[in-house]
Design a protein around this motif. Sequence first.
Motif, PDB file in Angstrom:
ATOM      1  N   VAL A  51       6.855  -4.914  -4.973  1.00 40.14           N
ATOM      2  CA  VAL A  51       6.916  -4.010  -6.385  1.00 40.14           C
ATOM      3  C   VAL A  51       5.870  -4.385  -7.297  1.00 40.14           C
ATOM      4  N   LEU A  52       5.611  -5.718  -7.355  1.00 39.35           N
ATOM      5  CA  LEU A  52       4.361  -6.041  -8.088  1.00 39.35           C
ATOM      6  C   LEU A  52       3.225  -5.576  -7.836  1.00 39.35           C
ATOM      7  N   LEU A  53       2.900  -5.685  -6.438  1.00 37.67           N
ATOM      8  CA  LEU A  53       1.473  -5.020  -6.210  1.00 37.67           C
ATOM      9  C   LEU A  53       1.431  -3.635  -6.078  1.00 37.67           C
ATOM     10  N   LEU A  54       2.321  -2.693  -5.921  1.00 38.38           N
ATOM     11  CA  LEU A  54       2.459  -1.581  -6.130  1.00 38.38           C
ATOM     12  C   LEU A  54       2.139  -0.866  -7.223  1.00 38.38           C
ATOM     13  N   ILE A  55       3.023  -1.468  -8.331  1.00 43.38           N
ATOM     14  CA  ILE A  55       2.995  -0.976  -9.710  1.00 43.38           C
ATOM     15  C   ILE A  55       1.683  -1.390 -10.594  1.00 43.38           C
ATOM     16  N   ALA A  56       0.886  -2.666  -9.775  1.00 44.23           N
ATOM     17  CA  ALA A  56      -0.298  -2.771 -10.018  1.00 44.23           C
ATOM     18  C   ALA A  56      -1.340  -1.861  -9.966  1.00 44.23           C
ATOM     19  N   GLU A  57      -1.172  -0.964  -8.790  1.00 43.87           N
ATOM     20  CA  GLU A  57      -1.931  -0.036  -8.803  1.00 43.87           C
ATOM     21  C   GLU A  57      -1.727   1.182  -9.699  1.00 43.87           C
ATOM     22  N   GLU A  58      -0.529   1.752  -9.741  1.00 41.62           N
ATOM     23  CA  GLU A  58      -0.350   2.617 -10.833  1.00 41.62           C
ATOM     24  C   GLU A  58       1.250   2.557 -11.224  1.00 41.62           C
ATOM     25  N   PRO A  59       1.949   3.047 -12.289  1.00 43.60           N
ATOM     26  CA  PRO A  59       3.165   2.998 -12.543  1.00 43.60           C
ATOM     27  C   PRO A  59       4.156   3.934 -11.615  1.00 43.60           C
ATOM     28  N   MET A  60       5.385   3.255 -11.132  1.00 37.47           N
ATOM     29  CA  MET A  60       5.982   4.189 -10.235  1.00 37.47           C
ATOM     30  C   MET A  60       7.499   3.966 -10.734  1.00 37.47           C
ATOM     31  N   HIS A  61       8.234   5.123  -9.954  1.00 40.76           N
ATOM     32  CA  HIS A  61       9.758   4.894 -10.065  1.00 40.76           C
ATOM     33  C   HIS A  61      10.209   4.212  -8.749  1.00 40.76           C
ATOM     34  N   GLY A  62      11.427   4.085  -8.828  1.00 38.09           N
ATOM     35  CA  GLY A  62      11.958   3.314  -7.649  1.00 38.09           C
ATOM     36  C   GLY A  62      11.955   4.113  -6.281  1.00 38.09           C
ATOM     37  N   TYR A  63      12.187   5.666  -6.231  1.00 34.06           N
ATOM     38  CA  TYR A  63      11.888   6.025  -5.271  1.00 34.06           C
ATOM     39  C   TYR A  63      10.520   6.084  -4.576  1.00 34.06           C
ATOM     40  N   GLU A  64       9.573   6.240  -5.442  1.00 34.02           N
ATOM     41  CA  GLU A  64       8.253   6.126  -5.205  1.00 34.02           C
ATOM     42  C   GLU A  64       7.939   4.756  -4.427  1.00 34.02           C
ATOM     43  N   LEU A  65       8.418   3.762  -5.115  1.00 31.77           N
ATOM     44  CA  LEU A  65       8.260   2.437  -4.347  1.00 31.77           C
ATOM     45  C   LEU A  65       8.935   2.120  -3.175  1.00 31.77           C
ATOM     46  N   ILE A  66      10.090   2.924  -3.031  1.00 33.18           N
ATOM     47  CA  ILE A  66      10.589   3.041  -1.538  1.00 33.18           C
ATOM     48  C   ILE A  66       9.615   3.767  -0.809  1.00 33.18           C
ATOM     49  N   GLN A  67       9.141   4.685  -1.182  1.00 37.23           N
ATOM     50  CA  GLN A  67       8.508   5.681  -0.117  1.00 37.23           C
ATOM     51  C   GLN A  67       7.055   5.074   0.215  1.00 37.23           C
TER      52      GLN A  67
END
Length: 194
Positions: A51-67
Amino acid sequence: MDRHFPDGERGHGRGRGHFGAGGPGFGPGAHLGRGRGRGGRGRRGDVRAAVLLLIAEEPMHGYELIQQIVERSGGVWKPSPGSIYPALSQLEDEGLVIIDKVAGRKTARLTADGVAYVAEHKADLGSPWDDVRDSVGAPEQDLRELIGQLMGAAGQVAAVGTPAQVKAAADVLIEARKSLYRVLAEDGSTDAGS
């Protein structure tokens, strides 16, 4: 600010109060929500790091994180909403993430402290999706691919097949299930005829 997620995104009824910042294994650097979702014999993924690494790239909601986790792990790791949303809540409690409503969805982004934390701990955070993918051997990955192909074919028959074709497909699936159990019962032998 309402810090709860909409009903459709809460994740199996687990609210924020379930996890306390002082609970065991929590706090900056702790590994939260280790879970790979369904299937696989790979090691469990580090949801917090992902989660930390992904939202460091860009803001995301939960479903986007899972995808993104599914995509980056080659389909090997699919964390459940029940692991993603508590991880987001914990990171918010730690002051590393802030949840904003963007286009009607609760979207997570790093705070200034979160940006600093990710930069400082980049090596420790690693690449959790690669770790999970690499922990699953080639035979298991091949079996997953074959299962996916089988499910796709069964879905096609269910969607456009005649009643007779659907019945025939059901018979094939029942026999396949029995054959797989015979493989296990025969201690690794692939002779399904005995």
